[in-house]
Design a protein around this motif. Structure first.
Motif, PDB file in Angstrom:
ATOM      1  N   ASP A 105       0.851  -1.190   0.000  1.00  0.00           N
ATOM      2  CA  ASP A 105       0.000   0.000   0.000  1.00  0.00           C
ATOM      3  C   ASP A 105       0.888   1.243   0.000  1.00  0.00           C
ATOM      4  N   PRO A 106       0.317   2.422  -0.268  1.00  0.00           N
ATOM      5  CA  PRO A 106       1.115   3.647  -0.392  1.00  0.00           C
ATOM      6  C   PRO A 106       2.002   3.965   0.809  1.00  0.00           C
ATOM      7  N   VAL A 107       1.506   3.725   2.024  1.00  0.00           N
ATOM      8  CA  VAL A 107       2.298   4.023   3.214  1.00  0.00           C
ATOM      9  C   VAL A 107       3.541   3.134   3.273  1.00  0.00           C
ATOM     10  N   LYS A 108       3.359   1.849   3.064  1.00  0.00           N
ATOM     11  CA  LYS A 108       4.490   0.921   3.100  1.00  0.00           C
ATOM     12  C   LYS A 108       5.446   1.183   1.932  1.00  0.00           C
ATOM     13  N   CYS A 109       4.911   1.631   0.820  1.00  0.00           N
ATOM     14  CA  CYS A 109       5.765   1.955  -0.325  1.00  0.00           C
ATOM     15  C   CYS A 109       6.693   3.121   0.005  1.00  0.00           C
ATOM     16  N   GLU A 110       6.172   4.095   0.730  1.00  0.00           N
ATOM     17  CA  GLU A 110       6.997   5.229   1.146  1.00  0.00           C
ATOM     18  C   GLU A 110       8.114   4.766   2.065  1.00  0.00           C
ATOM     19  N   GLU A 111       7.789   3.857   2.986  1.00  0.00           N
ATOM     20  CA  GLU A 111       8.793   3.315   3.899  1.00  0.00           C
ATOM     21  C   GLU A 111       9.869   2.562   3.109  1.00  0.00           C
ATOM     22  N   ALA A 112       9.432   1.804   2.123  1.00  0.00           N
ATOM     23  CA  ALA A 112      10.364   1.007   1.318  1.00  0.00           C
ATOM     24  C   ALA A 112      11.315   1.899   0.531  1.00  0.00           C
ATOM     25  N   LEU A 113      10.788   2.921  -0.107  1.00  0.00           N
ATOM     26  CA  LEU A 113      11.613   3.830  -0.904  1.00  0.00           C
ATOM     27  C   LEU A 113      12.607   4.576  -0.015  1.00  0.00           C
ATOM     28  N   ALA A 114      12.169   4.938   1.191  1.00  0.00           N
ATOM     29  CA  ALA A 114      13.055   5.630   2.122  1.00  0.00           C
ATOM     30  C   ALA A 114      14.190   4.710   2.581  1.00  0.00           C
ATOM     31  N   ALA A 115      13.917   3.397   2.575  1.00  0.00           N
ATOM     32  CA  ALA A 115      14.918   2.418   3.010  1.00  0.00           C
ATOM     33  C   ALA A 115      15.871   2.014   1.888  1.00  0.00           C
ATOM     34  N   GLY A 116      15.568   2.475   0.655  1.00  0.00           N
ATOM     35  CA  GLY A 116      16.471   2.176  -0.447  1.00  0.00           C
ATOM     36  C   GLY A 116      15.910   1.328  -1.558  1.00  0.00           C
ATOM     37  N   ALA A 117      14.612   1.017  -1.502  1.00  0.00           N
ATOM     38  CA  ALA A 117      13.996   0.242  -2.590  1.00  0.00           C
ATOM     39  C   ALA A 117      14.093   1.018  -3.899  1.00  0.00           C
ATOM     40  N   ASP A 118      14.289   0.300  -4.999  1.00  0.00           N
ATOM     41  CA  ASP A 118      14.421   0.949  -6.306  1.00  0.00           C
ATOM     42  C   ASP A 118      13.066   1.311  -6.895  1.00  0.00           C
ATOM     43  N   MET A 119      12.062   0.494  -6.579  1.00  0.00           N
ATOM     44  CA  MET A 119      10.710   0.704  -7.083  1.00  0.00           C
ATOM     45  C   MET A 119       9.707   0.266  -6.033  1.00  0.00           C
ATOM     46  N   CYS A 121       6.916  -7.988  -0.595  1.00  0.00           N
ATOM     47  CA  CYS A 121       5.540  -7.517  -0.481  1.00  0.00           C
ATOM     48  C   CYS A 121       5.029  -7.689   0.940  1.00  0.00           C
ATOM     49  N   THR A 122       3.904  -7.077   1.228  1.00  0.00           N
ATOM     50  CA  THR A 122       3.264  -7.237   2.533  1.00  0.00           C
ATOM     51  C   THR A 122       2.237  -8.371   2.437  1.00  0.00           C
ATOM     52  N   THR A 151      11.621 -16.668   3.278  1.00  0.00           N
ATOM     53  CA  THR A 151      12.839 -15.939   2.919  1.00  0.00           C
ATOM     54  C   THR A 151      12.791 -14.488   3.366  1.00  0.00           C
ATOM     55  N   GLY A 152      11.708 -14.143   4.078  1.00  0.00           N
ATOM     56  CA  GLY A 152      11.606 -12.784   4.600  1.00  0.00           C
ATOM     57  C   GLY A 152      11.149 -11.751   3.592  1.00  0.00           C
ATOM     58  N   THR A 153      10.666 -12.213   2.438  1.00  0.00           N
ATOM     59  CA  THR A 153      10.229 -11.267   1.404  1.00  0.00           C
ATOM     60  C   THR A 153       8.723 -11.031   1.421  1.00  0.00           C
ATOM     61  N   VAL A 154       8.022 -11.662   2.357  1.00  0.00           N
ATOM     62  CA  VAL A 154       6.631 -11.322   2.645  1.00  0.00           C
ATOM     63  C   VAL A 154       6.620 -10.871   4.098  1.00  0.00           C
ATOM     64  N   THR A 155       6.488  -9.588   4.319  1.00  0.00           N
ATOM     65  CA  THR A 155       6.654  -9.045   5.667  1.00  0.00           C
ATOM     66  C   THR A 155       5.982  -7.685   5.800  1.00  0.00           C
ATOM     67  N   MET A 156       5.638  -7.332   7.030  1.00  0.00           N
ATOM     68  CA  MET A 156       5.115  -5.993   7.287  1.00  0.00           C
ATOM     69  C   MET A 156       6.246  -4.987   7.404  1.00  0.00           C
ATOM     70  N   ASP A 157       7.419  -5.475   7.798  1.00  0.00           N
ATOM     71  CA  ASP A 157       8.570  -4.586   7.953  1.00  0.00           C
ATOM     72  C   ASP A 157       9.354  -4.524   6.647  1.00  0.00           C
ATOM     73  N   ALA A 166      10.812  -2.046   5.212  1.00  0.00           N
ATOM     74  CA  ALA A 166      12.051  -1.259   5.280  1.00  0.00           C
ATOM     75  C   ALA A 166      13.220  -2.134   5.706  1.00  0.00           C
ATOM     76  N   LYS A 167      12.999  -2.951   6.726  1.00  0.00           N
ATOM     77  CA  LYS A 167      14.049  -3.856   7.200  1.00  0.00           C
ATOM     78  C   LYS A 167      14.431  -4.860   6.117  1.00  0.00           C
ATOM     79  N   ALA A 168      13.418  -5.401   5.448  1.00  0.00           N
ATOM     80  CA  ALA A 168      13.670  -6.389   4.392  1.00  0.00           C
ATOM     81  C   ALA A 168      14.492  -5.788   3.257  1.00  0.00           C
ATOM     82  N   VAL A 169      14.171  -4.567   2.866  1.00  0.00           N
ATOM     83  CA  VAL A 169      14.909  -3.892   1.799  1.00  0.00           C
ATOM     84  C   VAL A 169      16.372  -3.699   2.207  1.00  0.00           C
TER      85      VAL A 169
END
Length: 231
Positions: free
Chosen positions: A79-93, A115-116, A141-147, A149-152
């Motif tokens: 969702d948009p909120v988690k996407c913002e967290e991901a981008l701030a953590a260094g996600a490319d997209m 993904c969440t 593998t930790g790629t389905v998570t609420m966190d 930012a940590k995963a990224v």
């Protein structure tokens, strides 16, 4: 391929049947690299398991102490909120529906997808595209998570996942030729230690049957399994 006299001399001395300690093998791999770019170094571990049995399917994740040396492109579906967290953590997209449609059309221009849990219903429908490419997010593998930012951050820092193939072999990246032999061997050892912890209780006989290290377009260098502290 044109290679230097030094490389030709190294290849001439190469003995495909000789086994080495882990540290020696990484040094030999560096010496045998003949490409002009910074080649990737891989480890292949043949396990004494039967991948056809669900109880002997070896799969896991490991954080390499020195990273992979590769640029990892990460996409986060959320969702948009988690996407913002991901981008701030260094996600490319980061996004959701637009990327879902792109992937349905065959696009897979990323190395890792995170993904969440909330969007797994949509992501699960992409199995035919993502599954064969090893891109399907997975809780194990930790790629389905609420966190996200940590995963990224973990993926960017050198966290990788691996899975035994149909031949009973684990393939994984342990770095680049430009890495020091000590860093390559430490990365390789971390993978071997992780594999040891994942040994199925039903596996009989030798668990680690053979270990080989190679660089891109380079020959495999055998590691003496007796010199590594695994079963």
């Amino acid at each position: 391929m044109n290679i230097s006299k030094k490389r030709k001399a190294a290849l001439a001395k190469y003995d495909a049947t000789k086994v080495h300690t882990l540290e020696e093998a990484t040094q030999v791999v560096k010496q045998l690299s003949t490409v002009k770019f910074d080649a990737t170094v891989d480890i292949a571990v043949r396990l004494g398991v039967d991948p056809r049995k669900s109880t002997e399917m070896v799969r896991g994740v490991v954080s390499l102490p020195h990273g992979t040396g590769r640029t990892v492109n990460v996409l986060v579906l959320a969702d948009p909120v988690k996407c913002e967290e991901a981008l701030a953590a260094g996600a490319d997209m980061a996004g959701l529906d637009d990327y879902i449609e792109k992937i349905k059309g065959g696009w897979t221009g990323v190395d890792v997808i995170i993904c969440t849990p909330a969007v797994m219903a949509k992501v699960g429908a992409l199995g035919r595209v993502l599954g064969p490419r090893g891109l399907m997010p997975n809780p194990k593998t930790g790629t389905v998570t609420m966190d996200v930012a940590k995963a990224v951050k973990e993926v960017k820092a050198g966290k990788i996942d691996f899975k035994v193939d149909k031949a009973g072999i684990i393939h994984a990246v342990i770095g680049k030729v430009s890495f020091g032999a000590d860093k390559l061997s430490e990365n390789a050892n971390e993978i071997l230690l992780t594999l040891a912890k994942l040994k199925p209780s039903t596996a009989k006989g030798a668990y680690i049957k053979s270990i080989s290290i190679s660089s891109t377009m380079g020959p495999g260098v055998l590691v003496d399994t007796r010199t590594v502290s695994v079963g």
